[in-house]
Design a protein around this motif. Structure first.
Motif, PDB file in Angstrom:
ATOM      1  N   ASN A  15       0.862  -1.192   0.000  1.00  0.00           N
ATOM      2  CA  ASN A  15       0.000   0.000   0.000  1.00  0.00           C
ATOM      3  C   ASN A  15       0.891   1.232   0.000  1.00  0.00           C
ATOM      4  O   ASN A  15       1.106   1.839   1.046  1.00  0.00           O
ATOM      5  N   PRO A  16       1.434   1.574  -1.133  1.00  0.00           N
ATOM      6  CA  PRO A  16       2.429   2.646  -1.150  1.00  0.00           C
ATOM      7  C   PRO A  16       1.844   3.995  -0.719  1.00  0.00           C
ATOM      8  O   PRO A  16       0.630   4.214  -0.835  1.00  0.00           O
ATOM      9  N   PRO A  17       2.679   4.858  -0.192  1.00  0.00           N
ATOM     10  CA  PRO A  17       2.210   6.151   0.304  1.00  0.00           C
ATOM     11  C   PRO A  17       1.547   7.001  -0.771  1.00  0.00           C
ATOM     12  O   PRO A  17       1.873   6.904  -1.954  1.00  0.00           O
ATOM     13  N   HIS A  18       0.588   7.802  -0.322  1.00  0.00           N
ATOM     14  CA  HIS A  18      -0.073   8.774  -1.195  1.00  0.00           C
ATOM     15  C   HIS A  18       0.438  10.156  -0.840  1.00  0.00           C
ATOM     16  O   HIS A  18       0.737  10.430   0.308  1.00  0.00           O
ATOM     17  N   ARG A  19       0.451  10.998  -1.830  1.00  0.00           N
ATOM     18  CA  ARG A  19       0.883  12.372  -1.572  1.00  0.00           C
ATOM     19  C   ARG A  19      -0.308  13.172  -1.039  1.00  0.00           C
ATOM     20  O   ARG A  19      -1.407  13.102  -1.602  1.00  0.00           O
ATOM     21  N   VAL A  20      -0.077  13.917   0.025  1.00  0.00           N
ATOM     22  CA  VAL A  20      -1.121  14.773   0.601  1.00  0.00           C
ATOM     23  C   VAL A  20      -0.575  16.193   0.690  1.00  0.00           C
ATOM     24  O   VAL A  20       0.469  16.429   1.296  1.00  0.00           O
ATOM     25  N   GLN A  21      -1.294  17.098   0.062  1.00  0.00           N
ATOM     26  CA  GLN A  21      -0.911  18.509   0.143  1.00  0.00           C
ATOM     27  C   GLN A  21      -2.018  19.245   0.883  1.00  0.00           C
ATOM     28  O   GLN A  21      -3.178  19.213   0.454  1.00  0.00           O
ATOM     29  N   CYS A  22      -1.674  19.852   1.971  1.00  0.00           N
ATOM     30  CA  CYS A  22      -2.685  20.552   2.755  1.00  0.00           C
ATOM     31  C   CYS A  22      -2.024  21.702   3.507  1.00  0.00           C
ATOM     32  O   CYS A  22      -0.797  21.813   3.539  1.00  0.00           O
ATOM     33  N   VAL A  23      -2.879  22.548   4.054  1.00  0.00           N
ATOM     34  CA  VAL A  23      -2.369  23.673   4.841  1.00  0.00           C
ATOM     35  C   VAL A  23      -2.696  23.369   6.302  1.00  0.00           C
ATOM     36  O   VAL A  23      -3.853  23.134   6.650  1.00  0.00           O
ATOM     37  N   ILE A  24      -1.674  23.346   7.131  1.00  0.00           N
ATOM     38  CA  ILE A  24      -1.878  23.064   8.560  1.00  0.00           C
ATOM     39  C   ILE A  24      -1.434  24.275   9.358  1.00  0.00           C
ATOM     40  O   ILE A  24      -0.281  24.707   9.257  1.00  0.00           O
ATOM     41  N   ASN A  25      -2.361  24.844  10.102  1.00  0.00           N
ATOM     42  CA  ASN A  25      -2.087  26.047  10.895  1.00  0.00           C
ATOM     43  C   ASN A  25      -1.422  27.134  10.050  1.00  0.00           C
ATOM     44  O   ASN A  25      -0.441  27.766  10.463  1.00  0.00           O
ATOM     45  N   GLY A  26      -1.945  27.296   8.846  1.00  0.00           N
ATOM     46  CA  GLY A  26      -1.465  28.363   7.959  1.00  0.00           C
ATOM     47  C   GLY A  26      -0.214  28.016   7.177  1.00  0.00           C
ATOM     48  O   GLY A  26       0.214  28.792   6.323  1.00  0.00           O
ATOM     49  N   GLN A  27       0.385  26.851   7.436  1.00  0.00           N
ATOM     50  CA  GLN A  27       1.621  26.460   6.737  1.00  0.00           C
ATOM     51  C   GLN A  27       1.319  25.382   5.705  1.00  0.00           C
ATOM     52  O   GLN A  27       0.720  24.354   6.055  1.00  0.00           O
ATOM     53  N   PRO A  28       1.759  25.570   4.445  1.00  0.00           N
ATOM     54  CA  PRO A  28       1.556  24.502   3.466  1.00  0.00           C
ATOM     55  C   PRO A  28       2.404  23.276   3.805  1.00  0.00           C
ATOM     56  O   PRO A  28       3.563  23.423   4.212  1.00  0.00           O
ATOM     57  N   HIS A  29       1.817  22.102   3.650  1.00  0.00           N
ATOM     58  CA  HIS A  29       2.536  20.846   3.890  1.00  0.00           C
ATOM     59  C   HIS A  29       2.358  19.938   2.686  1.00  0.00           C
ATOM     60  O   HIS A  29       1.298  19.918   2.062  1.00  0.00           O
ATOM     61  N   ASP A  30       3.403  19.189   2.409  1.00  0.00           N
ATOM     62  CA  ASP A  30       3.399  18.260   1.284  1.00  0.00           C
ATOM     63  C   ASP A  30       4.019  16.974   1.820  1.00  0.00           C
ATOM     64  O   ASP A  30       5.225  16.916   2.045  1.00  0.00           O
ATOM     65  N   VAL A  31       3.162  15.968   2.088  1.00  0.00           N
ATOM     66  CA  VAL A  31       3.655  14.774   2.775  1.00  0.00           C
ATOM     67  C   VAL A  31       3.253  13.506   2.019  1.00  0.00           C
ATOM     68  O   VAL A  31       2.274  13.505   1.267  1.00  0.00           O
ATOM     69  N   SER A  32       3.987  12.444   2.246  1.00  0.00           N
ATOM     70  CA  SER A  32       3.614  11.133   1.707  1.00  0.00           C
ATOM     71  C   SER A  32       3.077  10.300   2.853  1.00  0.00           C
ATOM     72  O   SER A  32       3.731  10.188   3.902  1.00  0.00           O
ATOM     73  N   VAL A  33       1.887   9.746   2.655  1.00  0.00           N
ATOM     74  CA  VAL A  33       1.199   9.073   3.757  1.00  0.00           C
ATOM     75  C   VAL A  33       0.701   7.704   3.322  1.00  0.00           C
ATOM     76  O   VAL A  33       0.099   7.567   2.260  1.00  0.00           O
ATOM     77  N   ILE A  34       0.936   6.702   4.192  1.00  0.00           N
ATOM     78  CA  ILE A  34       0.374   5.370   3.972  1.00  0.00           C
ATOM     79  C   ILE A  34      -1.153   5.510   4.007  1.00  0.00           C
ATOM     80  O   ILE A  34      -1.697   6.190   4.889  1.00  0.00           O
ATOM     81  N   PRO A  35      -1.884   4.883   3.059  1.00  0.00           N
ATOM     82  CA  PRO A  35      -3.335   5.122   2.953  1.00  0.00           C
ATOM     83  C   PRO A  35      -4.131   4.881   4.231  1.00  0.00           C
ATOM     84  O   PRO A  35      -5.111   5.559   4.482  1.00  0.00           O
ATOM     85  N   ARG A  36      -3.701   3.911   5.074  1.00  0.00           N
ATOM     86  CA  ARG A  36      -4.533   3.636   6.255  1.00  0.00           C
ATOM     87  C   ARG A  36      -4.153   4.493   7.465  1.00  0.00           C
ATOM     88  O   ARG A  36      -4.693   4.319   8.551  1.00  0.00           O
ATOM     89  N   ARG A  37      -3.217   5.415   7.284  1.00  0.00           N
ATOM     90  CA  ARG A  37      -2.786   6.263   8.400  1.00  0.00           C
ATOM     91  C   ARG A  37      -3.855   7.317   8.687  1.00  0.00           C
ATOM     92  O   ARG A  37      -4.418   7.918   7.765  1.00  0.00           O
ATOM     93  N   THR A  38      -4.115   7.564   9.955  1.00  0.00           N
ATOM     94  CA  THR A  38      -5.143   8.557  10.282  1.00  0.00           C
ATOM     95  C   THR A  38      -4.535   9.968  10.284  1.00  0.00           C
ATOM     96  O   THR A  38      -3.312  10.142  10.386  1.00  0.00           O
ATOM     97  N   LEU A  39      -5.435  10.937  10.233  1.00  0.00           N
ATOM     98  CA  LEU A  39      -4.982  12.331  10.326  1.00  0.00           C
ATOM     99  C   LEU A  39      -4.288  12.551  11.669  1.00  0.00           C
ATOM    100  O   LEU A  39      -3.282  13.267  11.754  1.00  0.00           O
ATOM    101  N   LEU A  40      -4.812  11.916  12.713  1.00  0.00           N
ATOM    102  CA  LEU A  40      -4.199  12.046  14.041  1.00  0.00           C
ATOM    103  C   LEU A  40      -2.749  11.557  14.020  1.00  0.00           C
ATOM    104  O   LEU A  40      -1.853  12.200  14.565  1.00  0.00           O
ATOM    105  N   GLN A  41      -2.512  10.412  13.376  1.00  0.00           N
ATOM    106  CA  GLN A  41      -1.143   9.883  13.298  1.00  0.00           C
ATOM    107  C   GLN A  41      -0.242  10.810  12.493  1.00  0.00           C
ATOM    108  O   GLN A  41       0.911  11.038  12.862  1.00  0.00           O
TER     109      GLN A  41
END
Ligand code: FES
Ligand code: FES
Length: 172
Positions: A15-41
């Motif tokens: 289950n290879p990581p997916h790219r997630v681009q989002c803004v967290i507390n006003g800062q842009p983030h670009d991360v690779s995330v395993i699909p079953r990982r929660t937002l909390l993790q």
């Protein structure tokens, strides 16, 4: 910054990581995330935003509440990939903005151990953004999913009312 987590679980290899681009507390983030990982993790383990707490991990305590596109959500029940293209706010963002709720919680002892406090504050932050003049009943209803094991409910409600009134005062 594009953060690529280490693959330690054999399941992650299929289950290879997916790219997630989002803004967290006003800062842009670009991360690779395993699909079953929660937002909390993602927030706590990968980005070290440890102000958001994990209580039950199954959507019943409210400790992990953050805002996604301004709405209060349980980050243990949301996949990190669902944050793609969205804005996320955590208690660190509320602190950065000097949200009057923080001051009110301090002044009115709206906590004992403090474990549930980030979730309480984020739930109320979403409520007051939606309705700065929310009634005592609406406040009560908004935080009813946020469990406080210390039983500080009365003081939490007092703090919420004080924050609401301080905001109204500053608008005059
Ligand atoms: S940790 Fe998410 S609801 Fe309890
Ligand atoms: S202050 Fe301890 S759980 Fe709420």
């Amino acid at each position: 910054m594009h953060v690529v987590p280490k693959i330690t679980d054999p399941e992650e290899a299929v289950n290879p990581p997916h790219r997630v681009q989002c803004v967290i507390n006003g800062q842009p983030h670009d991360v690779s995330v395993i699909p079953r990982r929660t937002l909390l993790q993602l927030l706590r383990d990968d980005l070290h935003l440890t102000g958001t707490k994990e209580g039950c991990g199954i959507g019943t305590c409210g400790a992990c509440t953050v805002l996604v596109d301004g709405r209060a959500v349980l980050s243990c029940m949301l996949l990190a990939v669902q944050a793609d293209g969205r804005t996320v706010e955590t208690i660190e963002g509320a602190a950065r903005d000097l949200d009057p709720l923080l001051d009110a919680f301090l002044h009115h002892d709206g906590f004992q151990c403090g474990f549930c406090t980030p979730g309480q504050v984020m739930t109320l932050r979403a409520l007051f953004r939606r309705d700065p003049h929310a009634s005592a009943e609406e406040i009560q209803r908004a935080v009813e999913g946020n469990i406080c094991r210390c039983g500080a409910y009365l003081r939490i409600r007092t703090a919420a009312l004080a924050a609401r009134d301080a905001r109204a005062q500053s608008e005059r």
